[in-house]
Motif scaffolding. Structure first.
Motif, PDB file in Angstrom:
ATOM      1  N   ASN A 146      -6.794  -9.362  21.411  1.00 36.07           N
ATOM      2  CA  ASN A 146      -5.634  -9.955  20.742  1.00 36.07           C
ATOM      3  C   ASN A 146      -4.875  -8.839  20.010  1.00 36.07           C
ATOM      4  OD1 ASN A 146      -3.812 -11.517  19.386  1.00 36.07           O
ATOM      5  ND2 ASN A 146      -5.353 -12.671  18.210  1.00 36.07           N
TER       6      ASN A 146
ATOM      7  N   SER B 163       1.331   5.094   7.875  1.00 35.47           N
ATOM      8  CA  SER B 163       0.151   5.663   7.201  1.00 35.47           C
ATOM      9  C   SER B 163      -1.112   4.983   7.710  1.00 35.47           C
ATOM     10  CB  SER B 163       0.276   5.474   5.690  1.00 35.47           C
ATOM     11  OG  SER B 163       1.384   6.187   5.220  1.00 35.47           O
TER      12      SER B 163
ATOM     13  N   PRO C 165      -2.548  -0.549   3.998  1.00 35.78           N
ATOM     14  CA  PRO C 165      -1.664  -1.678   3.703  1.00 35.78           C
ATOM     15  C   PRO C 165      -0.605  -1.320   2.659  1.00 35.78           C
ATOM     16  CG  PRO C 165      -3.846  -2.048   2.772  1.00 35.78           C
ATOM     17  CD  PRO C 165      -3.928  -0.779   3.553  1.00 35.78           C
ATOM     18  N   ALA C 166       0.557  -1.916   2.803  1.00 29.48           N
ATOM     19  CA  ALA C 166       1.634  -1.691   1.837  1.00 29.48           C
ATOM     20  C   ALA C 166       1.163  -2.105   0.445  1.00 29.48           C
ATOM     21  CB  ALA C 166       2.859  -2.494   2.235  1.00 29.48           C
TER      22      ALA C 166
ATOM     23  N   PRO D 234       5.037   0.248  -1.999  1.00 34.48           N
ATOM     24  CA  PRO D 234       4.989   0.375  -0.527  1.00 34.48           C
ATOM     25  C   PRO D 234       5.997   1.408  -0.021  1.00 34.48           C
ATOM     26  CG  PRO D 234       5.033  -1.937  -1.178  1.00 34.48           C
ATOM     27  CD  PRO D 234       5.297  -1.142  -2.416  1.00 34.48           C
TER      28      PRO D 234
ATOM     29  N   TRP E 123     -11.467  -9.635  -0.587  1.00 36.05           N
ATOM     30  CA  TRP E 123     -11.004  -8.325  -1.057  1.00 36.05           C
ATOM     31  C   TRP E 123     -11.116  -8.229  -2.577  1.00 36.05           C
ATOM     32  CZ3 TRP E 123     -10.248  -3.606   0.379  1.00 36.05           C
ATOM     33  CH2 TRP E 123      -9.423  -2.744  -0.361  1.00 36.05           C
TER      34      TRP E 123
ATOM     35  N   ILE F  41      -0.302 -11.675  -2.228  1.00 33.82           N
ATOM     36  CA  ILE F  41       0.209 -10.346  -2.585  1.00 33.82           C
ATOM     37  C   ILE F  41       0.381  -9.491  -1.334  1.00 33.82           C
ATOM     38  CG2 ILE F  41      -1.996  -9.181  -3.099  1.00 33.82           C
ATOM     39  CD1 ILE F  41      -0.359  -8.123  -5.634  1.00 33.82           C
TER      40      ILE F  41
ATOM     41  N   HIS G 115     -10.130  -9.051  10.834  1.00 34.39           N
ATOM     42  CA  HIS G 115      -9.710  -9.345   9.456  1.00 34.39           C
ATOM     43  C   HIS G 115     -10.936  -9.608   8.565  1.00 34.39           C
ATOM     44  CE1 HIS G 115      -5.906 -10.008  11.563  1.00 34.39           C
ATOM     45  NE2 HIS G 115      -6.555 -10.843  12.340  1.00 34.39           N
TER      46      HIS G 115
ATOM     47  N   SER H 233      -7.266  -7.670  16.379  1.00 37.99           N
ATOM     48  CA  SER H 233      -7.153  -8.750  15.393  1.00 37.99           C
ATOM     49  C   SER H 233      -8.488  -8.885  14.649  1.00 37.99           C
ATOM     50  CB  SER H 233      -6.796 -10.048  16.117  1.00 37.99           C
ATOM     51  OG  SER H 233      -6.754 -11.102  15.198  1.00 37.99           O
TER      52      SER H 233
ATOM     53  N   GLN I 211      -2.553  -6.553  17.973  1.00 36.84           N
ATOM     54  CA  GLN I 211      -1.667  -6.706  16.819  1.00 36.84           C
ATOM     55  C   GLN I 211      -0.672  -5.546  16.739  1.00 36.84           C
ATOM     56  OE1 GLN I 211      -1.795  -9.590  14.763  1.00 36.84           O
ATOM     57  NE2 GLN I 211      -2.899 -10.065  16.647  1.00 36.84           N
TER      58      GLN I 211
ATOM     59  N   ASN J 218     -10.399 -11.223   5.206  1.00 42.40           N
ATOM     60  CA  ASN J 218      -9.551 -12.419   5.185  1.00 42.40           C
ATOM     61  C   ASN J 218     -10.150 -13.471   6.112  1.00 42.40           C
ATOM     62  OD1 ASN J 218      -7.475 -14.162   4.712  1.00 42.40           O
ATOM     63  ND2 ASN J 218      -5.902 -12.977   5.783  1.00 42.40           N
TER      64      ASN J 218
ATOM     65  N   LEU K 160       4.033  -7.838  -0.203  1.00 41.50           N
ATOM     66  CA  LEU K 160       4.211  -6.385  -0.089  1.00 41.50           C
ATOM     67  C   LEU K 160       4.516  -5.906   1.328  1.00 41.50           C
ATOM     68  CD1 LEU K 160       1.249  -5.398  -2.444  1.00 41.50           C
ATOM     69  CD2 LEU K 160       3.668  -5.027  -2.922  1.00 41.50           C
TER      70      LEU K 160
ATOM     71  N   ALA L 187      -3.155  -4.767  -1.893  1.00 34.64           N
ATOM     72  CA  ALA L 187      -3.339  -5.569  -0.684  1.00 34.64           C
ATOM     73  C   ALA L 187      -4.606  -5.138   0.037  1.00 34.64           C
ATOM     74  CB  ALA L 187      -2.133  -5.396   0.239  1.00 34.64           C
ATOM     75  N   ALA L 188      -5.250  -6.110   0.680  1.00 36.92           N
ATOM     76  CA  ALA L 188      -6.521  -5.859   1.367  1.00 36.92           C
ATOM     77  C   ALA L 188      -6.329  -5.007   2.617  1.00 36.92           C
ATOM     78  CB  ALA L 188      -7.145  -7.185   1.770  1.00 36.92           C
ATOM     79  N   ILE L 189      -7.322  -4.168   2.897  1.00 34.79           N
ATOM     80  CA  ILE L 189      -7.346  -3.440   4.164  1.00 34.79           C
ATOM     81  C   ILE L 189      -7.627  -4.455   5.271  1.00 34.79           C
ATOM     82  CG2 ILE L 189      -8.451  -1.566   5.443  1.00 34.79           C
ATOM     83  CD1 ILE L 189      -9.334  -0.404   2.726  1.00 34.79           C
ATOM     84  N   ASP L 190      -6.972  -4.273   6.371  1.00 32.89           N
ATOM     85  CA  ASP L 190      -7.037  -5.262   7.440  1.00 32.89           C
ATOM     86  C   ASP L 190      -6.881  -4.533   8.777  1.00 32.89           C
ATOM     87  OD1 ASP L 190      -7.201  -7.962   8.199  1.00 32.89           O
ATOM     88  OD2 ASP L 190      -5.030  -8.151   8.353  1.00 32.89           O
ATOM     89  N   LEU L 191      -7.335  -5.147   9.847  1.00 38.92           N
ATOM     90  CA  LEU L 191      -7.166  -4.670  11.233  1.00 38.92           C
ATOM     91  C   LEU L 191      -8.013  -3.417  11.526  1.00 38.92           C
ATOM     92  CD1 LEU L 191      -3.252  -4.914  11.482  1.00 38.92           C
ATOM     93  CD2 LEU L 191      -4.903  -6.661  12.174  1.00 38.92           C
TER      94      LEU L 191
END
Lengths: 133, 498
Positions: free
Chosen positions: A83, A28, A55-56, B488, A111, B375, A101, A99, A85, A104, B379, A61-65
């Motif tokens: 870099n 997704s 993100p799962a 998830p 987040w 977290i 973030h 990479s 990922q 983070n 997940l 969980a925070a959005i990343d990448l």
């Protein structure tokens, strides 16, 4: 995945003129179309499509990448772009995840799922795409 | 929508769908203050808004807001309820602006059964049709409250998908309310008083009856969960929902009650072990076991029918899911955790934590119990974890900060005597709620069993006004977009095994 929430956030983007769509076949992802970059000053593309993994457990969980099309000349000039990922497929194309973030330690705010989402992540993407080295 | 002129609530041909009502503070307090305004002799009423969730077996309705009458909305001069058209129209027009279900709640005089009268039948037939125009695709709810011999009793019915469902269970957060199905008093059930004699002498026979009619869900059937399950089973709970994704391994044998070496060698699911243990203790207990996790759909469908939920996973994603259950679905929960601390070869801390999540209380986010990095790592899929660990190692080799990729979390150590103590107490607090005999004396309690005077601390915390927990109380599925956590995609589908 909280599809209702993501669609609501993408709706907010649409209201502001940004086209973005949720892609759910395979991993997704959210695909942002024609995001502006600072590339024109560097003889690089002035716009690019960008994918961002959902993100799962979202929005816990925070959005990343951030991912750009494989072979994009922007990749080597952006923070974390070299870099890799991972490579993902979406919209008939291959994408290289950089990479990046922002939530983070990467320059954005921590987040907060009550404030942040795919609609606010666009700001992080634009900030990233305007820091070309 | 076609609605017959006559209420057809005894349709034997229709498949039976349970109807469960969930209410909580402070909306239920407001409701009582309105509908009992003219008590004990005269009735009164209010409109209300409700969330709902339809599961394969039940329609669960949650009280979300009270839209009380203003001056002139109800006729003061008659003893029964006579709602003015202006009030009805206002609610109908409001319904076009929100997405919740609409209902009417009224009282019957003290001592009067909450049996729907002919006037009530006429009102419900009219409103079910009327509101279907303004609130399409939403249930219409009608509830009757009464006080009989000092007891709060309720009956109700809901018009949903072209048929009437009859309320057969009500769960009131930390309150006592008796459901009279169809307005008739519940039949008294025989109790096995001999096996529960000590419990009955301590708490009373009425408490035992309440426990026998109650459902507890235990999330996590490991160290603390297996004990909570056993304590609830021995106390005489009527129905247990057990949820856990894991199998027994040898390291569990030191803590998990009811597990044996053969379970470790066969990798028996913890849910199966727990269910087997409950049946050995009391085969009359209804057990539903799911291999899965909150907030997976199948798990949520089952857990949303519970009167109380015990969180026994010691994981952050589980605490977020419990928070979501509490504020959106009005399912109260108590969460527990255990940790051992040490220094220089000595154990310096054996700490237990109990946290309650109530509909109007702060969620795990407002309590600052959630760490973004932890977290996210909980997940992630195994594949993503492996990628992240590798990326962190490579960042370390480059002399860069590895934290954006992966942060090593300390292993939470615990032992069987601690998990047994905490698992027993969390079940005790649940029994206190279910029997209405005592309340949790804390909001977020921490104690160190090896500190002087246990080093007890309670951490009362407040909701943030911007948090979903403060804005969508009782909205159920109608606030899906504002849920704190989603399941998830990489989790295996939950399966019902018992």
């Amino acid at each position: 995945m909280n599809q209702e929430r993501i669609e609501r956030e993408l709706g907010l983007l649409r209201e502001g003129g940004q086209v973005a769509q949720l892609i759910t076949n395979g991993a997704s992802l959210v695909l942002y179309r024609d995001v502006p970059t600072d590339g024109a000053k560097h003889a690089l593309p002035a716009n690019t499509d960008v994918v961002v993994p959902v993100p799962a457990g979202y929005a816990a969980a925070a959005i990343d990448l951030a991912g750009l099309p494989v072979g994009s000349p922007l990749l080597s000039r952006l923070k974390g772009g070299a870099n890799s990922q991972g490579i993902v497929s979406a919209d008939g194309r291959q994408w290289q995840l950089a990479s990046y973030h922002p939530h983070n330690g990467g320059g954005g705010p921590p987040w907060d799922q009550m404030k942040h989402g795919f609609h606010t992540y666009l700001d992080q993407l634009i900030a990233w795409l305007y820091r070309i080295s | 929508m076609a609605i017959s002129n006559k209420l057809r609530i005894d349709d034997q041909d229709a498949p039976r769908q349970r109807l469960i009502l969930r209410v909580a503070h402070p909306e239920f307090d407001t409701l009582k203050s309105i509908v009992f305004r003219r008590y004990p002799e005269w009735e009164w009423a209010t409109f209300a808004r409700f969330g709902w969730r339809e599961t394969p077996n039940a329609l669960v309705i949650t009280l979300a807001a009270i839209d009380g009458p203003t001056s002139g909305d109800l006729n003061e001069r008659v003893g029964h309820v006579a709602i003015d058209e202006q009030y009805t129209l206002r609610m109908a027009l409001n319904a076009e602006k929100h997405r919740l279900a609409v209902g009417v709640i009224h009282s019957h005089p003290e001592g009067g059964a909450p049996f729907p009268s002919r006037i009530d039948d006429d009102m419900d037939t009219y409103y079910a049709r009327y509101f279907s125009d303004f609130a399409q695709g939403r249930p219409y709810i009608s509830l009757i409250l009464s006080v009989i011999e000092g007891k709060l009793v309720i009956s109700g019915r809901v018009f949903w998908q072209d048929r009437w469902l009859i309320l057969d269970h009500t769960t009131a957060e930390r309150m006592e309310i008796e459901t009279w199905v169809g307005g008739r008093p519940p039949a008294s059930k025989n109790l096995e008083l001999d096996r529960a004699a000590r419990f009955a002498s301590a708490f009373g026979e009425q408490a035992l009856r309440r426990l026998r009619g109650a459902t507890a869900a235990v999330i996590g059937a490991g160290g603390t969960g297996s004990v909570a399950i056993e304590v609830l089973a021995r106390a005489g709970i009527g129905r247990l929902i057990i949820v856990d994704p894991d199998e027994i391994d040898r390291s569990n044998l030191e803590r998990v009650h009811g597990s044996y070496p053969e379970d470790a060698s066969k990798r028996t699911p913890k849910v199966i072990v727990a269910s087997r243990h409950v049946r050995a203790i009391d085969p009359t207990i209804t057990v539903e076991g799911l291999i899965g996790r909150l907030p997976q759909k199948e798990v949520l469908d089952t857990v949303v029918t519970a009167d109380v939920v015990l969180g026994c996973t010691d994981q952050q994603h589980s605490r977020l899911a419990l928070s979501d259950l509490a504020f959106r679905y009005l399912v109260p929960s108590i969460d527990c955790g255990v940790v051992m601390e040490g220094k220089d070869g000595k154990v310096t801390g054996q700490v237990a934590q109990f946290v309650r999540f109530l509909a109007a209380g702060p969620c795990a986010l407002c309590r600052d119990m959630i760490t973004s990095e932890v977290i996210k790592q909980e997940l992630m899929s195994e594949k993503e974890r492996a990628q992240r660990r590798l990326a962190a190692d490579e960042a370390r080799k480059r002399g860069e900060n590895p934290n954006p990729y992966w942060q090593n979390q300390p292993q939470i150590n615990t032992v069987g005597y601690l998990t047994t103590t905490v698992g027993g107490m969390i079940a005790g607090y649940a029994i206190g709620w279910l029997t209405n005999r005592f309340d949790t004396p804390f909001e977020r309690l921490q104690m160190n069993f090896v500190a002087k005077y246990l080093d007890v601390t309670d951490l009362p915390q407040k909701q943030r006004s911007t948090c979903a927990c403060a804005r969508f109380r009782g909205w159920a599925d109608q606030a899906n977009a504002d849920s704190l956590i989603s399941a998830p995609d990489h989790w295996l589908p939950a399966t019902k095994v018992v």
